[in-house]
Design a protein around this motif. Structure first.
Motif, PDB file in Angstrom:
ATOM      1  N   LEU A   1     -26.061  -1.193   2.863  1.00  0.00           N
ATOM      2  CA  LEU A   1     -26.837  -0.241   2.058  1.00  0.00           C
ATOM      3  C   LEU A   1     -27.155   0.998   2.882  1.00  0.00           C
ATOM      4  CD1 LEU A   1     -29.439  -2.571   0.236  1.00  0.00           C
ATOM      5  CD2 LEU A   1     -27.236  -1.775  -0.607  1.00  0.00           C
ATOM      6  N   VAL A   2     -27.469   0.767   4.172  1.00  0.00           N
ATOM      7  CA  VAL A   2     -27.791   1.874   5.085  1.00  0.00           C
ATOM      8  C   VAL A   2     -26.569   2.782   5.237  1.00  0.00           C
ATOM      9  CG1 VAL A   2     -28.357   2.416   7.504  1.00  0.00           C
ATOM     10  CG2 VAL A   2     -29.589   0.585   6.314  1.00  0.00           C
ATOM     11  N   GLY A   3     -25.417   2.178   5.514  1.00  0.00           N
ATOM     12  CA  GLY A   3     -24.198   2.957   5.687  1.00  0.00           C
ATOM     13  C   GLY A   3     -23.820   3.723   4.426  1.00  0.00           C
ATOM     14  N   TRP A   4     -23.951   3.057   3.287  1.00  0.00           N
ATOM     15  CA  TRP A   4     -23.606   3.678   2.001  1.00  0.00           C
ATOM     16  C   TRP A   4     -24.524   4.873   1.719  1.00  0.00           C
ATOM     17  CZ3 TRP A   4     -19.525   1.815  -0.947  1.00  0.00           C
ATOM     18  CH2 TRP A   4     -19.360   2.400  -2.201  1.00  0.00           C
ATOM     19  N   ALA A   5     -25.827   4.646   1.910  1.00  0.00           N
ATOM     20  CA  ALA A   5     -26.802   5.715   1.651  1.00  0.00           C
ATOM     21  C   ALA A   5     -26.609   6.891   2.605  1.00  0.00           C
ATOM     22  CB  ALA A   5     -28.222   5.156   1.775  1.00  0.00           C
ATOM     23  N   ALA A   6     -26.138   6.620   3.816  1.00  0.00           N
ATOM     24  CA  ALA A   6     -25.920   7.694   4.787  1.00  0.00           C
ATOM     25  C   ALA A   6     -24.858   8.672   4.293  1.00  0.00           C
ATOM     26  CB  ALA A   6     -25.497   7.098   6.133  1.00  0.00           C
TER      27      ALA A   6
ATOM     28  N   THR B   1     -31.658   6.630   3.883  1.00  0.00           N
ATOM     29  CA  THR B   1     -31.050   5.804   4.936  1.00  0.00           C
ATOM     30  C   THR B   1     -32.133   5.265   5.863  1.00  0.00           C
ATOM     31  OG1 THR B   1     -29.079   7.167   4.829  1.00  0.00           O
ATOM     32  CG2 THR B   1     -29.329   5.820   6.797  1.00  0.00           C
ATOM     33  N   SER B   2     -33.041   6.140   6.251  1.00  0.00           N
ATOM     34  CA  SER B   2     -34.138   5.741   7.131  1.00  0.00           C
ATOM     35  C   SER B   2     -35.020   4.680   6.461  1.00  0.00           C
ATOM     36  CB  SER B   2     -34.969   6.982   7.474  1.00  0.00           C
ATOM     37  OG  SER B   2     -36.065   6.641   8.271  1.00  0.00           O
ATOM     38  N   ALA B   3     -35.329   4.896   5.177  1.00  0.00           N
ATOM     39  CA  ALA B   3     -36.202   3.955   4.449  1.00  0.00           C
ATOM     40  C   ALA B   3     -35.527   2.585   4.305  1.00  0.00           C
ATOM     41  CB  ALA B   3     -36.544   4.528   3.071  1.00  0.00           C
ATOM     42  N   LEU B   4     -34.221   2.588   4.036  1.00  0.00           N
ATOM     43  CA  LEU B   4     -33.510   1.307   3.885  1.00  0.00           C
ATOM     44  C   LEU B   4     -33.451   0.554   5.214  1.00  0.00           C
ATOM     45  CD1 LEU B   4     -30.590   2.458   1.571  1.00  0.00           C
ATOM     46  CD2 LEU B   4     -32.301   0.724   1.005  1.00  0.00           C
ATOM     47  N   ALA B   5     -33.185   1.282   6.294  1.00  0.00           N
ATOM     48  CA  ALA B   5     -33.133   0.632   7.606  1.00  0.00           C
ATOM     49  C   ALA B   5     -34.507   0.053   7.953  1.00  0.00           C
ATOM     50  CB  ALA B   5     -32.689   1.634   8.669  1.00  0.00           C
ATOM     51  N   LEU B   6     -35.561   0.814   7.665  1.00  0.00           N
ATOM     52  CA  LEU B   6     -36.926   0.332   7.922  1.00  0.00           C
ATOM     53  C   LEU B   6     -37.242  -0.872   7.017  1.00  0.00           C
ATOM     54  CD1 LEU B   6     -39.414   0.945   9.682  1.00  0.00           C
ATOM     55  CD2 LEU B   6     -40.251   2.407   7.834  1.00  0.00           C
ATOM     56  N   GLY B   7     -36.747  -0.822   5.783  1.00  0.00           N
ATOM     57  CA  GLY B   7     -36.915  -1.960   4.867  1.00  0.00           C
ATOM     58  C   GLY B   7     -36.286  -3.221   5.443  1.00  0.00           C
ATOM     59  N   GLY B   8     -35.089  -3.072   6.032  1.00  0.00           N
ATOM     60  CA  GLY B   8     -34.423  -4.211   6.679  1.00  0.00           C
ATOM     61  C   GLY B   8     -35.242  -4.753   7.832  1.00  0.00           C
ATOM     62  N   PHE B   9     -35.826  -3.834   8.614  1.00  0.00           N
ATOM     63  CA  PHE B   9     -36.686  -4.224   9.748  1.00  0.00           C
ATOM     64  C   PHE B   9     -37.875  -5.046   9.246  1.00  0.00           C
ATOM     65  CE2 PHE B   9     -40.491  -3.431  12.261  1.00  0.00           C
ATOM     66  CZ  PHE B   9     -40.075  -3.650  13.572  1.00  0.00           C
ATOM     67  N   TYR B  10     -38.588  -4.513   8.248  1.00  0.00           N
ATOM     68  CA  TYR B  10     -39.766  -5.212   7.714  1.00  0.00           C
ATOM     69  C   TYR B  10     -39.386  -6.569   7.108  1.00  0.00           C
ATOM     70  CZ  TYR B  10     -42.924  -1.263   8.398  1.00  0.00           C
ATOM     71  OH  TYR B  10     -43.697  -0.295   8.959  1.00  0.00           O
TER      72      TYR B  10
ATOM     73  N   TRP C   1     -37.187   7.753  12.853  1.00  0.00           N
ATOM     74  CA  TRP C   1     -37.194   9.217  12.960  1.00  0.00           C
ATOM     75  C   TRP C   1     -35.765   9.776  13.029  1.00  0.00           C
ATOM     76  CZ3 TRP C   1     -35.497  12.819  16.565  1.00  0.00           C
ATOM     77  CH2 TRP C   1     -35.892  14.127  16.302  1.00  0.00           C
ATOM     78  N   LEU C   2     -34.921   9.165  13.867  1.00  0.00           N
ATOM     79  CA  LEU C   2     -33.538   9.637  14.025  1.00  0.00           C
ATOM     80  C   LEU C   2     -32.792   9.631  12.692  1.00  0.00           C
ATOM     81  CD1 LEU C   2     -32.242   7.904  17.302  1.00  0.00           C
ATOM     82  CD2 LEU C   2     -32.531  10.355  16.915  1.00  0.00           C
ATOM     83  N   LEU C   3     -32.894   8.515  11.971  1.00  0.00           N
ATOM     84  CA  LEU C   3     -32.167   8.393  10.701  1.00  0.00           C
ATOM     85  C   LEU C   3     -32.726   9.368   9.660  1.00  0.00           C
ATOM     86  CD1 LEU C   3     -31.785   4.493  10.519  1.00  0.00           C
ATOM     87  CD2 LEU C   3     -29.950   6.143  10.857  1.00  0.00           C
ATOM     88  N   GLY C   4     -34.053   9.501   9.617  1.00  0.00           N
ATOM     89  CA  GLY C   4     -34.673  10.419   8.657  1.00  0.00           C
ATOM     90  C   GLY C   4     -34.340  11.867   8.963  1.00  0.00           C
ATOM     91  N   HIS C   5     -34.298  12.211  10.252  1.00  0.00           N
ATOM     92  CA  HIS C   5     -34.084  13.605  10.664  1.00  0.00           C
ATOM     93  C   HIS C   5     -32.618  14.009  10.618  1.00  0.00           C
ATOM     94  CE1 HIS C   5     -35.390  17.297  12.604  1.00  0.00           C
ATOM     95  NE2 HIS C   5     -34.334  17.202  13.401  1.00  0.00           N
ATOM     96  N   PHE C   6     -31.726  13.150  11.124  1.00  0.00           N
ATOM     97  CA  PHE C   6     -30.315  13.535  11.268  1.00  0.00           C
ATOM     98  C   PHE C   6     -29.412  13.011  10.146  1.00  0.00           C
ATOM     99  CE2 PHE C   6     -31.815  13.728  15.725  1.00  0.00           C
ATOM    100  CZ  PHE C   6     -31.517  15.054  15.980  1.00  0.00           C
ATOM    101  N   VAL C   7     -29.882  12.013   9.372  1.00  0.00           N
ATOM    102  CA  VAL C   7     -29.024  11.481   8.289  1.00  0.00           C
ATOM    103  C   VAL C   7     -29.694  11.818   6.951  1.00  0.00           C
ATOM    104  CG1 VAL C   7     -27.758   9.480   7.421  1.00  0.00           C
ATOM    105  CG2 VAL C   7     -28.216   9.663   9.865  1.00  0.00           C
ATOM    106  N   ASN C   8     -30.523  10.949   6.433  1.00  0.00           N
ATOM    107  CA  ASN C   8     -31.348  11.290   5.259  1.00  0.00           C
ATOM    108  C   ASN C   8     -32.489  10.278   5.118  1.00  0.00           C
ATOM    109  OD1 ASN C   8     -30.390   9.048   3.568  1.00  0.00           O
ATOM    110  ND2 ASN C   8     -28.471  10.204   3.398  1.00  0.00           N
ATOM    111  N   VAL C   9     -33.447  10.616   4.288  1.00  0.00           N
ATOM    112  CA  VAL C   9     -34.668   9.807   4.187  1.00  0.00           C
ATOM    113  C   VAL C   9     -34.369   8.422   3.600  1.00  0.00           C
ATOM    114  CG1 VAL C   9     -36.963   9.661   3.099  1.00  0.00           C
ATOM    115  CG2 VAL C   9     -36.159  11.821   4.028  1.00  0.00           C
TER     116      VAL C   9
END
Lengths: 302, 94
Positions: free
Chosen positions: A158-163, A119-128, A109-117
């Motif tokens: 990838l997360v940092g770059w996309a941010a 970035t949030s999707a890539l971070a979640l992809g890393g988690f999964y 939620w934090l990454l999607g809300h304050f950075v961009n979607v």
């Protein structure tokens, strides 16, 4: 008092155990490989750096906590992991799972809300990838577990770059590949030293299944591949001389370290101290290479 | 490539660096695959398991070929732009 708490002279506490679940020392390197690429990709605002850092920590911490939940049946068998909160009985398995999912959800939620979607999707992809592909699927089924599983640890750039850019491109893919190909020589250096632990827990690490010689040979070739691959972003203008010199020097030191392990093993001499130094240097290698990326980018613009 | 990067302050032999790096990557990848094949033959008991292990080894190698092809296009474009810029600078110098 539990053993780890006694060892550091501190009273155990739930807060301390929850922090331990996130593996803060490992995350510090993940954060570096998230934040340094942000300065390569552009000029991020302080808010973007802050939210990406917090979101990145929570996502990686959540993945580490869920990993400890999934590995609770083998963690007590290995010296390296038997003092973790679940095997030592300080936290219940359900609480650890809930904590991991909660902070990963907060990070999404934090990454999607304050950075961009993205970035949030890539971070979640890393988690999964870490939880399901590495821990659940590869870790206990193949000696190539950490080769393919290395992709989980390669998501942070990838997360940092996309941010910063809102996209993923060839340059960011190279940062991903550097971590992907760094993982085998890094982790197999540790696996060589801990092979009895892994054998006891039934985890099919390469040294246990393929043998030491084949594993060390592959570490050597992965180090050559890493050195060559790390230079390639220079050819299409991502980095300049500062980075190129750093990549060659750091990659050269890593290669020499692995070569020394191989030579000693071939002669039948003790190689454990050299393998340990390769493992420690590989951590420094990644940190310094990513710092060099940021410095190079700044130097070329300035 | 969507992201643009500044021209290097010192001109580098980009194309030779590219091919040297690609040659090292190719040799390393072949040696890794040979070693993996040896290890799989020695360790994997059944044919299905060998197939799976072989697939695990091939996937990163194939992905790497795709990335290297994209890198060649990016390198060639960047080298042409760097060359044009260098010529323009020479022309404008009195």
């Amino acid at each position: 008092m539990s053993a780890p708490a006694a060892a550091v002279g501190r009273e155990p506490s739930v807060a301390r155990d929850l922090i331990a679940l996130t593996k803060p020392r490992i995350i510090s390197l993940l954060l570096l490989t998230t934040l340094a690429p942000m300065f390569v990709a552009g000029s991020p605002s302080w808010a973007t750096i802050l939210w990406t850092g917090i979101g990145g920590y929570l996502m990686a911490g959540g993945a580490n906590a869920v990993n400890m939940y999934l590995d609770r049946d083998i963690d007590h068998m290995m010296a390296r992991t038997k003092l973790r909160p679940i095997p030592s009985g300080r936290l219940s398995a359900r609480a650890v799972l809930a904590f991991g999912i909660a902070i990963a959800t907060a990070a999404t939620w934090l990454l999607g809300h304050f950075v961009n979607v993205l970035t949030s999707a890539l971070a979640l992809g890393g988690f999964y990838f870490y939880v399901f592909v590495y821990t659940r699927w590869l870790k206990r089924t193949t000696p190539q577990n950490i080769v393919l599983g290395g992709a989980a640890g390669a998501f942070p750039p990838l997360v940092g770059w996309a941010a910063v850019t809102g996209q993923v491109d060839l340059a960011s893919l190279y940062l991903f590949l550097i971590i992907f190909y760094w993982t085998p020589p890094h982790f197999w250096a540790l696996a060589l030293l801990k092979q009895h632990d892994y054998g006891r827990a039934g985890v099919p690490m390469a040294p246990n299944i393929w043998g030491e010689r084949e594993t060390i040979d592959q570490m050597l070739w992965y180090s050559v591949l890493l050195l060559a691959l790390s230079v390639l972003p220079v050819t299409f203008g991502v980095f300049g001389l500062v980075y190129q010199a750093s990549a060659i020097a750091l990659g050269g030191v890593l290669l020499v370290g692995v070569w020394r392990v191989r030579t000693r093993a071939a002669r039948g001499e003790s190689w454990t101290a050299v393998a340990w130094s390769v493992y420690k240097f590989s951590l420094l290698y990644l940190a310094l290479l990513f710092v060099a990326m940021a410095i190079d980018r700044h130097w070329r613009i300035g | 490539m969507a992201h643009s990067f500044p021209a290097p302050l010192v001109s580098l032999p980009l194309i030779p660096i590219f091919w040297l790096a690609v040659a090292l990557v190719a040799v390393s990848q072949v040696m890794i695959l040979r070693s993996t094949m040896r290890a799989i033959r020695a360790a994997a008991s059944d044919r299905a398991r060998r197939g799976i292990e072989w697939a695990y080894a091939i996937v990163p190698a194939v992905a790497l070929v795709v990335v290297l092809a994209a890198t060649w296009h990016a390198t060639r474009d960047y080298a042409v732009r760097a060359d044009l810029k260098a010529r323009a600078n020479q022309t404008s110098t009195p």
